[in-house]
Design a protein around this motif. Structure first.
Motif, PDB file in Angstrom:
ATOM      1  N   GLY A 175       4.248   5.862   3.146  1.00 33.22           N
ATOM      2  CA  GLY A 175       4.282   4.646   4.464  1.00 33.22           C
ATOM      3  C   GLY A 175       5.328   2.806   3.623  1.00 33.22           C
ATOM      4  N   GLU A 176       4.995   3.216   2.457  1.00 35.70           N
ATOM      5  CA  GLU A 176       5.640   1.905   1.882  1.00 35.70           C
ATOM      6  C   GLU A 176       6.193   2.150  -0.086  1.00 35.70           C
ATOM      7  N   VAL A 177       6.696   1.217  -0.523  1.00 38.08           N
ATOM      8  CA  VAL A 177       7.183   1.132  -2.069  1.00 38.08           C
ATOM      9  C   VAL A 177       7.552   0.070  -2.312  1.00 38.08           C
ATOM     10  N   GLY A 194       7.676  -4.742  -0.533  1.00 35.94           N
ATOM     11  CA  GLY A 194       7.137  -3.884   0.004  1.00 35.94           C
ATOM     12  C   GLY A 194       7.638  -3.406   1.007  1.00 35.94           C
ATOM     13  N   VAL A 195       8.901  -2.144   0.969  1.00 35.52           N
ATOM     14  CA  VAL A 195       9.158  -1.709   1.693  1.00 35.52           C
ATOM     15  C   VAL A 195       9.224  -0.433   2.732  1.00 35.52           C
ATOM     16  N   ILE A 224       0.627  -1.623  -0.182  1.00 33.25           N
ATOM     17  CA  ILE A 224      -0.300  -0.567   0.066  1.00 33.25           C
ATOM     18  C   ILE A 224       0.398   0.882  -0.230  1.00 33.25           C
ATOM     19  N   SER A 225       0.983   1.980  -1.411  1.00 33.76           N
ATOM     20  CA  SER A 225       2.185   2.765  -1.890  1.00 33.76           C
ATOM     21  C   SER A 225       1.328   4.140  -1.603  1.00 33.76           C
ATOM     22  N   GLY A 226       1.185   5.247  -0.742  1.00 35.65           N
ATOM     23  CA  GLY A 226       0.353   7.009  -0.663  1.00 35.65           C
ATOM     24  C   GLY A 226      -1.255   6.070  -1.195  1.00 35.65           C
ATOM     25  N   GLY A 227      -1.621   5.356   0.369  1.00 36.35           N
ATOM     26  CA  GLY A 227      -3.091   4.990  -0.200  1.00 36.35           C
ATOM     27  C   GLY A 227      -3.120   3.796  -1.698  1.00 36.35           C
TER      28      GLY A 227
END
Length: 507
Positions: free
Chosen positions: A442-444, A435-436, A407-410
């Protein structure tokens, strides 16, 4: 009273001629159906002589051998619970499994007896035996003194436990999935019919037997059909190719198919008597699927299952297309749906959580009532933790694990989608997206890419190519070209290891 013991059903399927060959082993020995019957009787009698409590667990960590397979069947026959353990597990893991399952019997390789027996005795296990792949060890020595006749223990109902399989524990501690005699028998009977098993079929058994694929799907498949097995203690691609003309069925994980394709002897002539090639336990690349078709004239049948459920879906054996990249349809008796986060069943083509219900679905997690409750819906569906979609023709595609969702930037990013684009690029053998943590998003996503032999890949070019194809929020923030991906024994990429490796990249 009807005997619901799984062994009773397998034994009833033995051919009339008990002196015909049941297992042709790679050590030069042939085992008849009578040998299987007598040896499992002796081992079952040994277990019963130990005066174990009802429902006692028999934990086994040994190398693959025909005798190890017999021990599994003997445990069923005597009405106890089989607990297979991966041969790669080390002391901390074994300590956890033995402490959690509290087995009454532990069987290990002689070379590990010193440290495993210490752990077992400390945990209260009364009986520790050894069993080695060369047919030696204290288990066989003791069993040799037991009668070769055994009246099977009656399992009053099919709900009695047959096995506990510990899941790989990619999120926290491993959980023991409790599988009943009825779970395993229902699945074996459905697959016998669905995959068209017939008299004269011969299976090449080249998988480990501490996992659903080799222990249940392959082994039960051959036994419930009274079929001979060509038994390989370790996968050897050249040996498999040599044996293909004598066989009709082969089951493997994708890695095995890739290694078989590297054998020059693999061609249509070698596969002339083969009826079915089945793949599972990890996603099969479409490139492998296509190359196998071209080289052998056979279309691999992909299916989908898990420790908690045995097999759930399968591409068709006959009557419809086997579609690469999909796992086919829900098996007869299995109800499967795709749900969104709001608990609503999603329309065709939409990605969501896969939930299943059926006679093959396990009883719950060993000594984890809260976790079990959490994993089932109010109307009795098991939440598999897999994410997927169903197309307009009913074919199911697995997109990944819910825990792999980024979940990256929502925005939801499904790794399998991005991996598909990367794997299609020239020179790419395989890829994994994980994802990290990231301070802004938040996560990328971070992509790890493996090049084909002799090819040099440029990480920057991969990212640039993706930018021309995908929305910006899906683009990996970093890309690395590596020599290999970490895998478990069944060939699945261990994404938890990759997340751990790259977790501090942006923090």
């Amino acid at each position: 009273m009807k005997n619901h013991n799984l062994f009773a059903a397998l034994r009833a399927a033995f051919p009339a001629s008990l002196d015909s060959i049941a297992v042709e082993a790679d050590n030069g020995l042939n085992y008849s159906w009578r040998d299987l019957d007598r040896a499992t009787a002796m081992m079952a009698n040994l277990l019963e002589s130990l005066k174990l409590p009802a429902g006692a667990r028999v934990a086994v960590q040994v190398e693959k051998s025909v005798e190890a397979m017999m021990l599994y069947l003997a445990t069923l026959r005597a009405g106890y619970v089989f607990l297979p353990l991966n041969t790669a597990y080390q002391s901390a893991e074994i300590e956890y499994f033995i402490g959690n399952a509290e087995p009454a019997v532990v069987v290990c390789s002689s070379k590990n007896f010193g440290w495993i027996s210490k752990i077992a005795f400390k945990a209260g296990t009364q009986n520790v035996f050894t069993l080695d792949e060369d047919r030696t060890g204290s288990l066989l020595e003791r069993a040799a003194h037991c009668s070769d006749r055994h009246e099977m223990a009656v399992v009053a109902n099919g709900d009695a436990l047959a096995a506990i399989l510990y899941t790989s524990g990619t999120t926290g501690r491993s959980k023991g999935a409790m599988l009943s005699h009825a779970n395993l028998l229902s699945n074996a009977l459905v697959l016998k019919d669905y995959w068209g098993w017939k008299p004269g079929d011969v299976l090449i058994h080249a998988l480990p037997i501490f996992h659903v694929h080799g222990l249940f799907v392959a082994l039960h498949g051959a036994l419930i059909n009274g079929s001979k097995m060509i038994w390989l203690s370790k996968f050897d691609p050249r040996r498999v190719v040599q044996k293909l003309p004598e066989a009709t069925v082969f089951m493997g994980v994708p890695t095995l198919y890739v290694r078989l394709l590297a054998e020059p002897g693999l061609d249509k002539h070698a596969c002339r008597n083969m009826r079915l090639f089945i793949a599972g336990s990890a996603p099969l690349l479409i490139e492998t699927f296509t190359e196998w078709q071209q080289r052998t004239g056979h279309t691999i049948l992909e299916r989908y299952g898990m420790s908690e459920t045995a097999m759930l879906t399968s591409n068709p054996y006959a009557g419809a297309e086997r579609r690469g990249g999909t796992v086919g349809f829900a098996l007869p008796g299995v109800s499967l749906r795709v749900q969104g986060d709001d608990g609503q069943t999603l329309p065709v083509g939409e990605i969501g959580g896969i939930q299943v219900k059926g006679p093959n679905v396990f009883k719950g997690y060993w000594r984890m009532p809260e976790k079990t409750k959490e994993e089932f819906t109010a109307d009795g569906y098991f939440k598999t933790g897999d994410v997927g979609k169903i197309d307009e023709r009913g074919y199911i595609t697995i997109v990944g694990r819910s825990k792999d969702l980024i979940i990256s930037g929502g925005y939801n990013v499904y790794p399998a989608e991005i991996e598909g684009y990367i794997n299609d690029m020239p020179g790419v053998a395989e890829s994994a997206l994980v994802g990290v943590p990231h301070p802004d998003f938040g996560e990328v996503g971070v992509a790890i890419v493996i090049a084909k032999p002799g090819i040099t890949l440029d990480a920057g070019s991969i990212v640039t190519t993706l930018k021309s194809k995908l929305a910006n929020f899906k683009i990996p923030k970093q890309c690395f070209v590596a020599a290999e991906l970490p895998r478990n024994a069944m060939g699945k990429v261990q994404k938890n290891a990759l997340r751990e490796q790259y977790k501090n990249l942006f923090t």
